[in-house]
Scaffold this active site. Sequence first.
Site, PDB file in Angstrom:
ATOM      1  N   ASN A 197      38.803  46.720  -2.996  1.00 45.96           N
ATOM      2  CA  ASN A 197      39.013  47.442  -1.735  1.00 45.96           C
ATOM      3  C   ASN A 197      37.732  48.143  -1.272  1.00 45.96           C
ATOM      4  O   ASN A 197      37.766  48.983  -0.391  1.00 45.96           O
ATOM      5  CB  ASN A 197      40.146  48.468  -1.907  1.00 45.96           C
ATOM      6  N   GLU A 203      37.790  55.840  -3.491  1.00 47.52           N
ATOM      7  CA  GLU A 203      38.706  54.904  -2.849  1.00 47.52           C
ATOM      8  C   GLU A 203      38.584  55.000  -1.323  1.00 47.52           C
ATOM      9  O   GLU A 203      38.108  56.018  -0.806  1.00 47.52           O
ATOM     10  CB  GLU A 203      40.145  55.247  -3.258  1.00 47.52           C
TER      11      GLU A 203
END
Length: 242
Positions: free
Chosen positions: A136, A143
């Site tokens: 991702n 993140e």
Amino acid sequence: MKIYKTRDYEAMSKKAASVIASQVTLKTDSVLGLATGSTPVGTYKQLIQWYQEGLLDFSDVTSVNLDEYRGLSPENDQSYRYFMNHNLFDHVNIDKNRTYVPDGLEKDSEVACRKYDEIIERVGGIDLQILGLGHNGHIGFNEPSDCFEKTTHCVDLTESTIEANKRFFEKEEDVPRQAYTMGIQTIMKAKMILLLVSGEGKAQILHDVICGPVTPNVPASILQMHPNVIVIADEAALSKIK
Ligand code: F6R
């Protein structure tokens, strides 16, 4: 950004090891920022081999790792401390007292993060930071989000990261849901960054990291702003970049 394409994972690992080896040779007291995960394993193997052949000396090297699962002890075979010992530190002459990983057992996340930032500050910052790339776009455990986190912080891992990492655990429930990770600003302060990427599964995200907009939705895209980034990736990982 300098991008080097290699034939395959093996060649990527060898080239990456050469960059680290020259760093440690030219500056014997280098501070290396290290990563875990499957990507750098071949690189560490090559470094171990060169050390065993008498070509490398880690005695004055300091290391700081990117991240650690919250709640795992150094003895837990899924902790990143265990990984580093097993995949590198136990096999070279680095002084383990100068190898740092966030303290996964520190329950107070503010304390854990502050202490880790103090360590990075005390060792004088990072000379060469090795990074793998999450599916991702994460680097460390930064993140996708709507802002770039600067310093060490506690993160809730995304479902895609839990999914990707469950292969290392017996059951999915065993995958920790949180981690301590170095922040983006700390990574960006490294004098040199080495991003390693392998495999077709990372081709789209590597394309977005290199060619897409700089956005905290793709955390590694911030690397476009760093003056000294080397990307070493295999043909499969670079297959979506013309
Ligand atoms: C590991 C780390 C992660 C990994 C990334 C890629 O310390 O910080 O960002 O680099 O998840 O993992 P692999 O190499 O297993 O695909």
